[in-house]
Scaffold this motif. Structure first.
Motif, mmCIF file in Angstrom:
data_model
loop_
_atom_site.group_PDB
_atom_site.id
_atom_site.type_symbol
_atom_site.label_atom_id
_atom_site.label_comp_id
_atom_site.label_asym_id
_atom_site.label_seq_id
_atom_site.Cartn_x
_atom_site.Cartn_y
_atom_site.Cartn_z
ATOM 1 N N LYS A 17 0.860 -1.184 0.000
ATOM 2 C CA LYS A 17 0.000 0.000 0.000
ATOM 3 C C LYS A 17 0.900 1.239 0.000
ATOM 4 C CE LYS A 17 -4.007 0.273 2.049
ATOM 5 N NZ LYS A 17 -5.060 0.384 3.076
ATOM 6 N N ILE A 18 0.622 2.180 -0.884
ATOM 7 C CA ILE A 18 1.425 3.401 -1.001
ATOM 8 C C ILE A 18 1.062 4.349 0.128
ATOM 9 C CG2 ILE A 18 1.949 5.397 -2.446
ATOM 10 C CD1 ILE A 18 1.258 3.608 -4.865
ATOM 11 N N GLN A 19 2.063 4.726 0.909
ATOM 12 C CA GLN A 19 1.840 5.595 2.063
ATOM 13 C C GLN A 19 2.195 7.054 1.808
ATOM 14 O OE1 GLN A 19 0.233 4.615 4.782
ATOM 15 N NE2 GLN A 19 0.050 2.618 3.810
ATOM 16 N N SER A 20 2.995 7.330 0.799
ATOM 17 C CA SER A 20 3.357 8.716 0.495
ATOM 18 C C SER A 20 2.106 9.497 0.131
ATOM 19 C CB SER A 20 4.344 8.771 -0.668
ATOM 20 O OG SER A 20 4.522 10.105 -1.097
ATOM 21 N N ARG A 21 1.941 10.689 0.682
ATOM 22 C CA ARG A 21 0.725 11.462 0.414
ATOM 23 C C ARG A 21 0.630 11.921 -1.033
ATOM 24 N NH1 ARG A 21 2.506 17.039 1.467
ATOM 25 N NH2 ARG A 21 4.430 16.815 2.620
ATOM 26 N N VAL A 22 1.746 11.936 -1.760
ATOM 27 C CA VAL A 22 1.697 12.302 -3.180
ATOM 28 C C VAL A 22 1.607 11.065 -4.075
ATOM 29 C CG1 VAL A 22 2.901 14.495 -2.871
ATOM 30 C CG2 VAL A 22 4.215 12.441 -3.429
ATOM 31 N N GLY A 23 1.518 9.891 -3.461
ATOM 32 C CA GLY A 23 1.451 8.661 -4.234
ATOM 33 C C GLY A 23 2.801 8.314 -4.846
ATOM 34 N N PRO A 32 9.006 10.373 -4.774
ATOM 35 C CA PRO A 32 8.886 8.944 -4.442
ATOM 36 C C PRO A 32 9.065 8.034 -5.663
ATOM 37 C CG PRO A 32 7.157 10.187 -3.357
ATOM 38 C CD PRO A 32 7.849 11.131 -4.304
ATOM 39 N N ALA A 33 8.543 8.450 -6.808
ATOM 40 C CA ALA A 33 8.702 7.648 -8.025
ATOM 41 C C ALA A 33 10.160 7.595 -8.451
ATOM 42 C CB ALA A 33 7.843 8.215 -9.152
ATOM 43 N N LEU A 85 5.366 6.576 -13.560
ATOM 44 C CA LEU A 85 4.482 7.743 -13.443
ATOM 45 C C LEU A 85 3.160 7.493 -14.162
ATOM 46 C CD1 LEU A 85 7.020 10.670 -13.958
ATOM 47 C CD2 LEU A 85 5.889 10.003 -11.818
ATOM 48 N N GLY A 86 3.212 6.758 -15.274
ATOM 49 C CA GLY A 86 2.018 6.454 -16.048
ATOM 50 C C GLY A 86 1.009 5.578 -15.315
ATOM 51 N N LEU A 87 1.447 4.895 -14.260
ATOM 52 C CA LEU A 87 0.525 4.088 -13.462
ATOM 53 C C LEU A 87 -0.497 4.959 -12.731
ATOM 54 C CD1 LEU A 87 2.869 1.480 -11.742
ATOM 55 C CD2 LEU A 87 1.158 1.025 -13.490
ATOM 56 N N ASP A 88 -0.113 6.184 -12.433
ATOM 57 C CA ASP A 88 -0.971 7.094 -11.676
ATOM 58 C C ASP A 88 -1.392 6.453 -10.352
ATOM 59 O OD1 ASP A 88 -2.278 9.543 -11.236
ATOM 60 O OD2 ASP A 88 -4.167 8.761 -12.024
ATOM 61 N N ALA A 89 -0.408 5.847 -9.670
ATOM 62 C CA ALA A 89 -0.662 5.194 -8.383
ATOM 63 C C ALA A 89 -0.693 6.258 -7.289
ATOM 64 C CB ALA A 89 0.423 4.168 -8.102
ATOM 65 N N ARG A 90 -1.779 6.276 -6.529
ATOM 66 C CA ARG A 90 -2.012 7.326 -5.542
ATOM 67 C C ARG A 90 -1.930 6.811 -4.108
ATOM 68 N NH1 ARG A 90 -5.394 11.644 -8.348
ATOM 69 N NH2 ARG A 90 -5.094 11.075 -10.528
ATOM 70 N N LEU A 105 10.421 1.790 0.791
ATOM 71 C CA LEU A 105 10.216 3.114 0.184
ATOM 72 C C LEU A 105 8.731 3.454 0.075
ATOM 73 C CD1 LEU A 105 12.734 3.171 -2.806
ATOM 74 C CD2 LEU A 105 12.768 4.648 -0.802
ATOM 75 N N LEU A 106 7.934 2.486 -0.353
ATOM 76 C CA LEU A 106 6.510 2.721 -0.572
ATOM 77 C C LEU A 106 5.709 2.790 0.718
ATOM 78 C CD1 LEU A 106 6.021 0.299 -3.571
ATOM 79 C CD2 LEU A 106 6.132 2.788 -3.659
ATOM 80 N N SER A 107 6.210 2.131 1.761
ATOM 81 C CA SER A 107 5.489 2.059 3.026
ATOM 82 C C SER A 107 5.821 3.198 3.973
ATOM 83 C CB SER A 107 5.795 0.736 3.720
ATOM 84 O OG SER A 107 5.365 -0.338 2.924
#
Length: 90
Positions: free
Chosen positions: A7-13, A18-19, A52-57, A81-83
């Protein structure tokens, strides 16, 4: 093949810094690494444009996978990194 759902925890996704950190970490590995949103097609985790194209939020779950020696350690690093709510140095 090693696979993780994270699960992505960064507020900017999975965008901007983060990317970039995610792609830089994946690019250091000698094996193929992919990332996908739930129900979506996997993309190359070493490509900033693909990631970036995934648009994961924020709050979305993604699947990262890698195959080969060191895959578990790589996925540990990518998951960390994602958590993290905000990557170090952000």
């Amino acid at each position: 093949m090693s696979v993780r759902n994270v699960k992505i925890q960064s507020r900017v996704g999975l965008h901007a810094r983060p990317a970039a950190l995610f792609v830089q970490t994946a690019a250091q590995a000698p094996m193929d690494v992919t990332v996908a949103k739930r129900g979506g097609e996997p993309v190359n985790a070493k490509s900033i444009l693909a990631v970036l194209g995934l648009d994961a939020r924020h709050g979305e779950e993604i699947t990262i996978s890698a195959e080969g020696e060191g895959a578990e350690e790589l996925l540990d690093n990518l998951e960390k990194l994602l958590s993290t709510p905000e990557p170090e140095g952000a």
